[in-house]
Design an enzyme around this catalytic site. Structure first.
Site, PDB file in Angstrom:
ATOM      1  CD  GLN A 259      36.724  17.566  28.932  1.00 49.69           C
ATOM      2  OE1 GLN A 259      37.820  16.974  29.731  1.00 49.69           O
ATOM      3  NE2 GLN A 259      36.766  16.553  27.684  1.00 49.69           N
ATOM      4  CG  HIS A 262      39.263  13.845  31.932  1.00 42.12           C
ATOM      5  ND1 HIS A 262      40.800  12.734  31.263  1.00 42.12           N
ATOM      6  CD2 HIS A 262      38.975  14.507  30.772  1.00 42.12           C
ATOM      7  CE1 HIS A 262      40.407  13.222  29.903  1.00 42.12           C
ATOM      8  NE2 HIS A 262      39.911  14.296  29.599  1.00 42.12           N
ATOM      9  CD  GLU A 327      41.072  21.636  31.121  1.00 41.12           C
ATOM     10  OE1 GLU A 327      41.795  21.175  30.584  1.00 41.12           O
ATOM     11  OE2 GLU A 327      39.985  21.275  31.384  1.00 41.12           O
ATOM     12  CG  HIS A 328      37.748  21.866  27.715  1.00 40.88           C
ATOM     13  ND1 HIS A 328      38.730  20.554  28.800  1.00 40.88           N
ATOM     14  CD2 HIS A 328      39.004  21.507  26.599  1.00 40.88           C
ATOM     15  CE1 HIS A 328      39.298  20.046  28.848  1.00 40.88           C
ATOM     16  NE2 HIS A 328      40.166  20.872  27.296  1.00 40.88           N
ATOM     17  CG  ASP A 361      40.281  16.006  24.642  1.00 42.39           C
ATOM     18  OD1 ASP A 361      40.542  16.683  25.317  1.00 42.39           O
ATOM     19  OD2 ASP A 361      39.273  15.648  25.881  1.00 42.39           O
ATOM     20  CG  HIS A 420      72.608  52.728  36.889  1.00 43.77           C
ATOM     21  ND1 HIS A 420      72.588  51.968  38.347  1.00 43.77           N
ATOM     22  CD2 HIS A 420      71.538  52.131  37.102  1.00 43.77           C
ATOM     23  CE1 HIS A 420      71.958  51.052  38.581  1.00 43.77           C
ATOM     24  NE2 HIS A 420      71.609  50.498  37.987  1.00 43.77           N
TER      25      HIS A 420
END
Length: 430
Positions: A259, A262, A327-328, A361, A420
């Protein structure tokens, strides 16, 4: 150096809170610029899109040249190595199989009062997929966005991909071809988001926009939300690895770097119950950085945002994981399911020593478009339901309305909404 924390230190809780609350986003004053881009596209359509494409991507296009022709898409498949095409097909098959399990069923039943109730699910009419472009494009993201839309039954799926300096990544086009997308526009940035949201003479608008992008794309998605739907606002990637000392330190090192490579704003975190193992992993990372092609990016990410946290027992870690809401999440232990049962906030969990995050992934099957920046506390990864909407229904007959109607009349009067109340009462009195 990455942050070092030890749960036995008196200042651990305050230091951990400061770590969790730190902002990794690159601070850019882009919203004003994005607002002007969106307004220009709304008012001047294709002309503005072309101007911004030339300005930001250095590509001169006429509206007729926005769309990539089908023959060029087909040609891109021929340019790609056959083993890569087969790998994309394998990934697409597995992603489709997994997402097919998410298709919801229509619900219909009659309750004790005789009212027929239920809900039906229908696909969106159209969806726009934003795919980052250039040499750093990710064909796997094309599949992760396009396949669930196809499984949901979306009639029109559109892809926009920037082509800076006229670079078109053939693998991205090949992935789109495998996913069944043939409406592809070579556009990116806030101008592409605006075109998808409001439409132009050349590009019909869509109902929802999904997919990651830079700060300008994220700001544009925020601004057009409400005109169209969006999936989520993606921040920098992140991984948390929970590992005991029985692991190979090099395996965990490359998982963390998977990661970090990235983006310089990505985050990699190790939680372990062994100070010795923590040192071994850190040494392995430094060794791997010597030969990693994207070592400069990964090294800065690890140095600026990485963390190594040592706890007394791994059983104490779930509370820390939930605060981070990664996230992971990798659980590299003998009994990952026991730990996982006590963790409530994570985008995706990878169980056991032989399930690296990278398998998710590409080919595991679940979606890799996941909540970041602690948003896993309240949101989920992309899936089929993101491309569908639920419509509820109710059906009363004379008898069932007579049973539940009086309560509705009472509540309507209590709220001061006389029409109503009357709309129910006139039927009760008939």
């Amino acid at each position: 150096m990455p942050l070092r924390l030890n749960a036995s230190e008196p200042s651990f809780l305050s230091d951990f809170d400061s770590f969790v609350e730190a902002n990794r986003e690159v601070e850019e004053d882009v919203d004003k610029a994005v607002a002007s881009i969106i307004e220009a596209v709304r008012s001047r359509g294709d002309v503005a899109v072309a101007e911004f494409t030339e300005k930001f991507d250095r590509v001169s296009l006429t509206p007729e040249g926005f769309r990539i022709p089908n023959e060029r898409i087909a040609a891109a498949v021929q340019q790609c190595p056959m083993d890569t095409i087969e790998a994309l097909k394998t990934a697409a098959k597995r992603i489709r199989a997994y997402h097919e399990t998410q298709v919801p069923a229509t619900v219909e039943y009659e309750d004790a009062d005789g009212v027929r109730l239920g809900a039906r699910w229908t696909p969106l009419d159209s969806a726009g997929l934003y795919v980052p472009g250039g040499t750093a494009a990710y064909p796997s993201s094309v599949l992760m966005n396009a396949v669930p839309a196809a499984v949901a039954g979306v009639k029109r799926v559109v892809m926009v991909v920037p082509t800076p300096d006229d670079v078109v990544n053939p693998l991205v086009l090949a992935a789109a071809h495998i996913a069944g997308i043939d409406e592809i526009y070579r556009l990116g940035g806030a101008q592409a988001v605006a075109a998808l949201a409001y439409g132009t003479d050349t590009i019909p608008s869509v109902d929802k926009i999904v997919g990651p992008g830079n700060a300008y794309v994220a700001a544009a998605k925020r601004r057009v939300f409400g005109v169209v739907g969006i999936d989520l606002i993606a921040g920098p990637s992140e991984i948390l690895v929970l590992a005991d000392a029985e692991n190979d330190p090099d395996w965990i090192a490359v998982d963390l770097l998977s990661q970090a490579e990235h983006d310089t704003s990505a985050q990699s975190v190790l939680i372990t119950d062994s100070e010795t193992f923590a040192e071994q992993v850190m040494a392995a990372i430094e060794e791997r950085l010597k030969s990693l092609p994207r070592s400069e990016i990964a090294a800065q990410s690890w140095r600026d945002h990485g963390a190594v946290i040592v706890v007394e027992r791994l059983e104490d870690a779930p509370a820390l994981v939930d605060r981070i809401a990664p996230e992971h999440l990798e659980l590299a232990v003998d009994d990952p399911d026991s730990l996982a049962s006590n963790i409530h906030h994570a985008g995706a969990v990878f169980l056991g020593r032989y399930t690296p995050e990278a398998i998710g992934d590409y080919v595991a099957g679940p979606n890799h478009v996941l909540p970041t920046s602690r948003s896993a506390r309240f949101s989920s990864g992309l899936g089929v339901l993101d491309f569908m909407k639920r419509t509820t229904f109710a059906a009363c007959d004379r008898k069932s309305l007579s049973r539940i109607g009086p309560a509705a009349v009472t509540l309507a009067k209590a709220e001061g909404l006389d029409a109503h109340a009357l709309s129910v009462a006139v039927r009760l009195d008939s």
